[in-house]
Write a protein that holds these residues in place. Sequence first.
Motif, short mmCIF file in Angstrom:
data_model
loop_
_atom_site.label_atom_id
_atom_site.label_comp_id
_atom_site.label_asym_id
_atom_site.label_seq_id
_atom_site.Cartn_x
_atom_site.Cartn_y
_atom_site.Cartn_z
N ALA A 160 0.83 -1.21 0.00
CA ALA A 160 0.00 0.00 0.00
C ALA A 160 0.86 1.26 0.00
O ALA A 160 0.58 2.21 -0.76
N GLY A 161 1.91 1.28 0.79
CA GLY A 161 2.78 2.45 0.84
C GLY A 161 3.53 2.68 -0.46
O GLY A 161 3.69 3.83 -0.91
N ASP B 196 13.07 3.46 -4.13
CA ASP B 196 12.27 2.90 -3.03
C ASP B 196 12.83 1.53 -2.63
O ASP B 196 12.70 0.55 -3.38
N SER B 197 13.44 1.46 -1.46
CA SER B 197 14.09 0.22 -1.01
C SER B 197 13.08 -0.88 -0.65
O SER B 197 13.46 -2.04 -0.50
N ARG B 198 11.81 -0.53 -0.56
CA ARG B 198 10.79 -1.54 -0.27
C ARG B 198 10.47 -2.39 -1.50
O ARG B 198 9.92 -3.48 -1.38
N PHE C 234 2.83 -9.58 -5.23
CA PHE C 234 3.11 -8.88 -6.48
C PHE C 234 1.87 -8.07 -6.82
O PHE C 234 0.75 -8.44 -6.44
N PHE C 235 2.08 -6.94 -7.50
CA PHE C 235 0.95 -6.06 -7.81
C PHE C 235 1.32 -5.12 -8.95
O PHE C 235 2.48 -5.00 -9.32
N CYS C 236 0.31 -4.44 -9.47
CA CYS C 236 0.50 -3.39 -10.46
C CYS C 236 0.42 -2.05 -9.73
O CYS C 236 -0.52 -1.81 -8.98
N SER C 237 1.41 -1.18 -9.98
CA SER C 237 1.43 0.10 -9.26
C SER C 237 0.75 1.23 -10.03
O SER C 237 0.75 2.38 -9.56
N PHE C 238 0.16 0.96 -11.20
CA PHE C 238 -0.62 1.98 -11.91
C PHE C 238 -1.73 2.41 -10.96
O PHE C 238 -2.36 1.57 -10.32
N PRO C 239 -1.97 3.72 -10.80
CA PRO C 239 -2.94 4.19 -9.80
C PRO C 239 -4.29 3.47 -9.86
O PRO C 239 -4.91 3.37 -10.92
N GLY C 240 -4.69 2.93 -8.71
CA GLY C 240 -5.97 2.25 -8.57
C GLY C 240 -5.98 0.78 -8.94
O GLY C 240 -6.94 0.09 -8.67
N ASN D 114 -3.85 -1.74 -7.93
CA ASN D 114 -3.40 -2.74 -6.95
C ASN D 114 -4.53 -3.35 -6.12
O ASN D 114 -4.33 -4.38 -5.50
N SER D 115 -5.70 -2.76 -6.15
CA SER D 115 -6.82 -3.36 -5.41
C SER D 115 -7.27 -4.66 -6.07
O SER D 115 -7.75 -5.57 -5.40
N MET D 116 -7.10 -4.76 -7.40
CA MET D 116 -7.51 -5.96 -8.13
C MET D 116 -6.32 -6.75 -8.68
O MET D 116 -6.39 -7.97 -8.78
N MET D 117 -5.28 -6.04 -9.04
CA MET D 117 -4.14 -6.68 -9.70
C MET D 117 -3.05 -6.99 -8.69
O MET D 117 -2.09 -6.22 -8.52
N LYS D 118 -3.22 -8.10 -8.01
CA LYS D 118 -2.25 -8.50 -6.99
C LYS D 118 -2.32 -9.99 -6.78
O LYS D 118 -3.28 -10.65 -7.18
N GLY D 119 -1.29 -10.51 -6.13
CA GLY D 119 -1.25 -11.92 -5.82
C GLY D 119 -0.10 -12.21 -4.88
O GLY D 119 0.72 -11.34 -4.58
N ALA D 120 -0.03 -13.44 -4.42
CA ALA D 120 0.98 -13.84 -3.46
C ALA D 120 2.21 -14.42 -4.17
O ALA D 120 2.10 -15.05 -5.21
N VAL D 121 3.37 -14.18 -3.57
CA VAL D 121 4.60 -14.83 -4.00
C VAL D 121 5.06 -15.68 -2.82
O VAL D 121 5.23 -15.18 -1.72
N VAL D 122 5.21 -16.98 -3.10
CA VAL D 122 5.54 -17.93 -2.03
C VAL D 122 6.89 -18.57 -2.35
O VAL D 122 7.11 -19.06 -3.45
N LEU D 123 7.77 -18.56 -1.35
CA LEU D 123 9.07 -19.20 -1.47
C LEU D 123 8.98 -20.58 -0.86
O LEU D 123 8.64 -20.72 0.32
N LYS D 124 9.22 -21.62 -1.65
CA LYS D 124 9.12 -23.01 -1.14
C LYS D 124 10.42 -23.74 -1.37
O LYS D 124 11.04 -23.66 -2.35
#
Length: 148
Positions: free
Chosen positions: A77-78, A97-99, A130-136, A138-148
Amino acid sequence: MFAKLVAVSLLTLASSQLMAAECKVDVDSTDQMSFNTKEITIDKSCKTFTVNLTHSGSLPKNVMGHNWVLSKSADMAGIATDGMAAGIDKNYLKEGDSRVIAHTKIIGSGEKDSVTFDVSKLTAGESYEFFCSFPGHNSMMKGAVVLK
């Protein structure tokens, strides 16, 4: 005898390639503000991981552009909020942005981009998104990244 040796060698090579982890993923984005996946699993044996992003929609990047950004879930979000001010020329990401662990550029209709990152930047048990940072988006365009 030689033919048998070659056949065994080829079988051994083929089976070792089948056992090797897939250290890349293809992700498609659309005009409907969606990615074609909600989760990406990265095998911890991968040294690097590559994301190949495509935009199969028909709209240009200034209207419906997408990128692929990886961060800790808590930072998403930030990053998105700070990125709005950065604008499209900076891929809607605050410079330095180090995040942000990894990201592609913003792409539009028919375009592609990819990013390869060092898997050692991820920690098992941490929550990544993971997400898309185009304004608005990231509420729909996101998902989890899992390290296994």
